[in-house]
Structure formats: C-alpha cells, structure tokens
Write an enzyme that holds these catalytic residues in place. Structure first.
Site, PDB file in Angstrom:
ATOM      1  N   LYS A  30      -1.863  16.103  -0.128  1.00 31.12           N
ATOM      2  CA  LYS A  30      -1.087  15.754  -1.325  1.00 31.12           C
ATOM      3  C   LYS A  30      -0.246  16.952  -1.698  1.00 31.12           C
ATOM      4  O   LYS A  30      -0.639  18.097  -1.442  1.00 31.12           O
ATOM      5  CB  LYS A  30      -2.039  15.445  -2.496  1.00 31.12           C
ATOM      6  CG  LYS A  30      -1.419  14.610  -3.586  1.00 31.12           C
ATOM      7  CD  LYS A  30      -1.525  13.139  -3.263  1.00 31.12           C
ATOM      8  CE  LYS A  30      -1.035  12.261  -4.389  1.00 31.12           C
ATOM      9  NZ  LYS A  30      -1.326  10.852  -4.128  1.00 31.12           N
TER      10      LYS A  30
ATOM     11  N   THR B 105       0.835  -2.050  -3.181  1.00 34.04           N
ATOM     12  CA  THR B 105      -0.352  -1.489  -3.852  1.00 34.04           C
ATOM     13  C   THR B 105      -0.899  -2.534  -4.817  1.00 34.04           C
ATOM     14  O   THR B 105      -2.115  -2.764  -4.893  1.00 34.04           O
ATOM     15  CB  THR B 105       0.004  -0.195  -4.609  1.00 34.04           C
ATOM     16  OG1 THR B 105       0.544   0.740  -3.682  1.00 34.04           O
ATOM     17  CG2 THR B 105      -1.219   0.403  -5.286  1.00 34.04           C
TER      18      THR B 105
ATOM     19  N   GLY C   7       1.590  -1.925 -11.923  1.00 34.06           N
ATOM     20  CA  GLY C   7       1.016  -2.771 -12.976  1.00 34.06           C
ATOM     21  C   GLY C   7       1.831  -4.023 -13.262  1.00 34.06           C
ATOM     22  O   GLY C   7       1.274  -5.109 -13.466  1.00 34.06           O
TER      23      GLY C   7
ATOM     24  N   ARG D  61       8.257  -1.859 -22.234  1.00 30.38           N
ATOM     25  CA  ARG D  61       7.550  -2.498 -21.114  1.00 30.38           C
ATOM     26  C   ARG D  61       6.519  -3.500 -21.634  1.00 30.38           C
ATOM     27  O   ARG D  61       6.315  -4.558 -21.047  1.00 30.38           O
ATOM     28  CB  ARG D  61       6.884  -1.443 -20.236  1.00 30.38           C
ATOM     29  CG  ARG D  61       7.921  -0.609 -19.526  1.00 30.38           C
ATOM     30  CD  ARG D  61       7.354   0.288 -18.467  1.00 30.38           C
ATOM     31  NE  ARG D  61       8.483   0.890 -17.743  1.00 30.38           N
ATOM     32  CZ  ARG D  61       8.392   1.640 -16.682  1.00 30.38           C
ATOM     33  NH1 ARG D  61       7.217   1.917 -16.164  1.00 30.38           N
ATOM     34  NH2 ARG D  61       9.461   2.137 -16.099  1.00 30.38           N
TER      35      ARG D  61
END
Ligand code: NAI
Ligand code: PHE
Length: 364
Positions: free
Chosen positions: A82, A154, A189, A212
């Site tokens: 990462k 995802t 999401g 959102r």
C-alpha cells in the site's frame, strides 16, 4: 500514545518500507511492501492529510498487511502493499500532477516489487498520470488501457457478502424486508444501495455529505440517519463503506445490528475487536475478504484476461468464501477475522519455498 517511526519500523512484520520526502509539496511518500510471497506486492495509493508522518506510516503498514491477506484470500497472484501520500492539503491541478509523476518515478524504481492502483482520494484519472511514468499501475481509465474504477465491482462483492452473512445470521440470504444501514455513499456505497434496493431491502443511509444523503433519499427511497447515530441505530446489517477504525471497544457495545458487512478497509480498531463482536453475537464479515471485489476487478480484467462472466463468478465467490469462513469460525471457536486470516495464511504458507508454516502471531 501513538508510536514513533522507529517503533513502527521495529515491530512491523512486512518486508520493506520505501520512503521519500518531497520538499516541493511538503509531502511524505510511503510505500509499504508487506509481502511478495504470492507475487509483486499490490495495493492502492491513498492520499490523505495526517497529523504526523508516523500516523501515515502506521496507516501504510496496516493497509499493506490487509492487502496481503486480501490477495491471498481472494486467490490472486499478488502480494500485499500500500502507498500513502501524506500531504498538507489535497493538491489539485499541476501541483497534483507533479506530485503524482514524482511518486510514479518512485514506483518505477522498484521494478514491480510494488504495483499500485486507486484508493482513498485517488482516481482512475490519477492512475493515468502515474501510468505516464510506470507500467506498474492498475485502474487507469479505459481510454488509457485500464479497467477503470474498481468501486462498482467492490460493491457487487459486498452485496454477495451481505447475502452470505444474512444467510449465516438469519438462516436466509434473502434481503427483502431486511434493514441495511449503509455508511458512506461514495463510489462503493452508492452502487451497493441500488443492489440492495433491487432486492427489496429497507435502506438507511448516512454520509458527511448532505447532498449525497438527499440524493439517496430521493433516488433510492432511503431513510437518512444522523452521522452520530450511524453505529447505534437498530438495523439488521450495518455496512461501513466510508472510513476504517470504527469498530472499537467503545462503539461495539452500542451496536444494534446482527451483521457488520461493508467495504471500508481496516474496520477493526484493534484485533481484539473481532472477539468483542463475536461475544456480542454479531456476524462480522472480515473487511479484507468482503471488499476484495476491487482487486478482483483490477487483476481479473487487466492481468488475468477474465471475461465479464468469469469476473461475475469470482465476485459471487466472495459470498462463498465468507460462508466458508463463518462455518470455520463457528466450528473451531475462532473469530471470523482469525478464520479469514487462517485461510489467507494457509495460502501464504503453501507458497513459501520451505512450505514451513509461519510462526503464530502475537495478538495485539
Ligand atoms: P469514496 O471516497 O468514493 O466514498 C466515501 C464516502 O464516505 C463519501 O461519500 C464520503 O462523503 C463518505 N464519508 C467519509 N467519511 C465519513 C464518515 N465519517 N461518515 C459517513 N460518511 C463518510 O470511497 P469508496 O471508493 O466508495 O470506498 C469506500 C470504502 O471502501 C473506503 O474505506 C475504501 O478504502 C474501501 N474500499 C474501496 C474499494 C474500491 O474499489 N473503491 C476497494 C476496497 C475497499
Ligand atoms: N484500493 C482498493 C483496495 O483496497 C483497490 C485496489 C486493489 C487497488 C488492488 C490496487 C490493487 O482493494
């Protein structure tokens, strides 16, 4: 007290950390190579503001370790790594481009020991810039030869994971009438919300961005929940799709859900939080398993030549892997986190030249 850089380096079990201070942008660039046992390390580039460089290094190390387990559990031919670009403010325009190019040179100097992709605050467009200087980058835009955003797939993996967790907790994977609270309505999401709505789930949503929330209310019929109530609102499934570190000794006793299953990386503040969840009777889908859809998307499409059908089958496999983990955890009296790590560790051990099992890890 948070650890110093010396303490972090001394206790890390990863292979290497590459560090550069970029004076022009007052930015610290950290690349953590946790493991190359299964292939060159891979993991996204996170751009963030941290209080201290040591906090950025700690994040790099934890996230890189998570990627090792993610890749192994997903059966992908890659190690875990990462990168964190710790910036004083999120750069835009030429400043951003300049920083990304210098960072790309750093990646290139590692000759594939670390391969990057998008993560928090970096996009496919950023990967295009990085791709100008190195081939060791996943997730460029399709116009630049990449597989584009990993967020939608995802979400598909998380959706399959939620169904598997519901099957384990409630005896049925069906989501009709189940209440699911989605925390974070970003790339993952928001797509997840549509998948859940299609199955007739009752949707609860929260986000720091009120626009959102309003959009989700309008377009998906979701019920807004105040940010501060996100973890204590009664629901069947809590799906963290925003930030990590939310499951703590303080927050877990307040949870009013039966399942925690979401995309955010590093949801547990410390390892022992998995035990707290088990003791509270909550089925926890380990983050590095349920959120592997992005890695499957990037590797499957860019490196392994999967067709859309093959990728869809692998994403559905996220649910099957979780089912196996839940059963193992129950049968062996383990936390789901430990059962998931054992699955990943088994694959890592099998790849060692001596095939020696790794020594047991101290519990943190
Ligand atoms: P994103 O940046 O597109 O969306 C994050 C959303 O969370 C935004 O809407 C933001 O306003 C909201 N948010 C931030 N802090 C919040 C808070 N404290 N409470 C409520 N909402 C908050 O990120 P994305 O791509 O959707 O990823 C979500 C999570 O999943 C991240 O933790 C990421 O590391 C993880 N993840 C993402 C993958 C991907 O392929 N995009 C793959 C694996 C993990
Ligand atoms: N950052 C994403 C993750 O944590 C996607 C990614 C996967 C990026 C693999 C690079 C490599 O899964």
């Amino acid at each position: 007290m948070t650890s110093s850089i010396e303490e972090l380096l001394a206790k890390w079990d990863g292979e290497a950390v590459v560090t550069r201070y970029d004076a022009q942008h007052d930015a610290y660039l950290f690349i953590g190579v946790h493991s190359t046992a299964l292939g060159g390390a891979a993991g996204g580039t996170r751009m963030r503001i941290y209080e201290r460089p040591a906090d950025a290094l700690a994040d790099t190390m934890r996230l890189a370790e998570g990627m090792t387990f993610k890749m192994a559990a997903a059966g992908l031919p890659a190690g875990g790594g990462k990168a964190v670009l710790a910036v004083p403010r999120l750069p835009i325009g030429t400043q951003r481009r300049d920083l990304l190019l210098r960072y790309a040179d750093l990646i290139e100097s590692l000759h594939g020991t670390y391969r990057t992709g998008p993560d928090m605050n970096t996009s496919a467009a950023d990967m295009d810039v990085i791709g100008e200087r190195t081939q060791h980058v996943f997730g460029r835009t399709p116009e630049h030869g990449g597989a584009g955003s990993s967020a939608p797939d995802t979400a598909v993996g998380v959706y399959h994971g939620i169904r598997a967790a519901c099957a384990h907790a409630f005896g049925s994977p069906e989501l009709a009438g189940r209440s699911v609270l989605v925390q974070g309505l970003g790339g993952v999401g928001r797509v997840l919300l549509d998948l859940l709505a299609r199955d007739g789930a009752r949707l609860l949503v929260t986000d720091i961005d009120p626009d959102r929330v309003a959009e989700a209310q309008r377009a998906a019929g979701a019920t807004p929940v105040a940010m501060e109530d996100a973890l204590s609102t009664p629901c069947d499934v809590l799906s963290p799709c925003a930030v990590g570190g939310l499951l703590t000794a303080q927050s877990i006793p307040a949870l009013r859900c039966r399942v925690v299953a979401g995309a955010a990386n590093n949801q547990l503040a410390v390892r022992d939080d998995a035990r707290r969840l088990t003791e509270a009777g909550i089925v926890y889908a380990p983050d590095f398993v349920i959120n592997s859809g992005g890695a499957l998307h990037l590797f499957g499409l860019e490196l392994l030549g999967w067709s859309a059908e093959e990728l869809a089958a692998k994403l559905a496999g996220v649910g099957a892997t979780l089912t196996e983990i839940f059963r193992t955890a129950d049968a062996q009296g383990l936390t789901t986190r430990d059962a998931a790590e054992a699955l990943a560790q088994g694959r890592l051990d099998a790849a060692r030249p001596s095939a020696q099992p790794s020594p047991p890890r101290p519990s943190a």
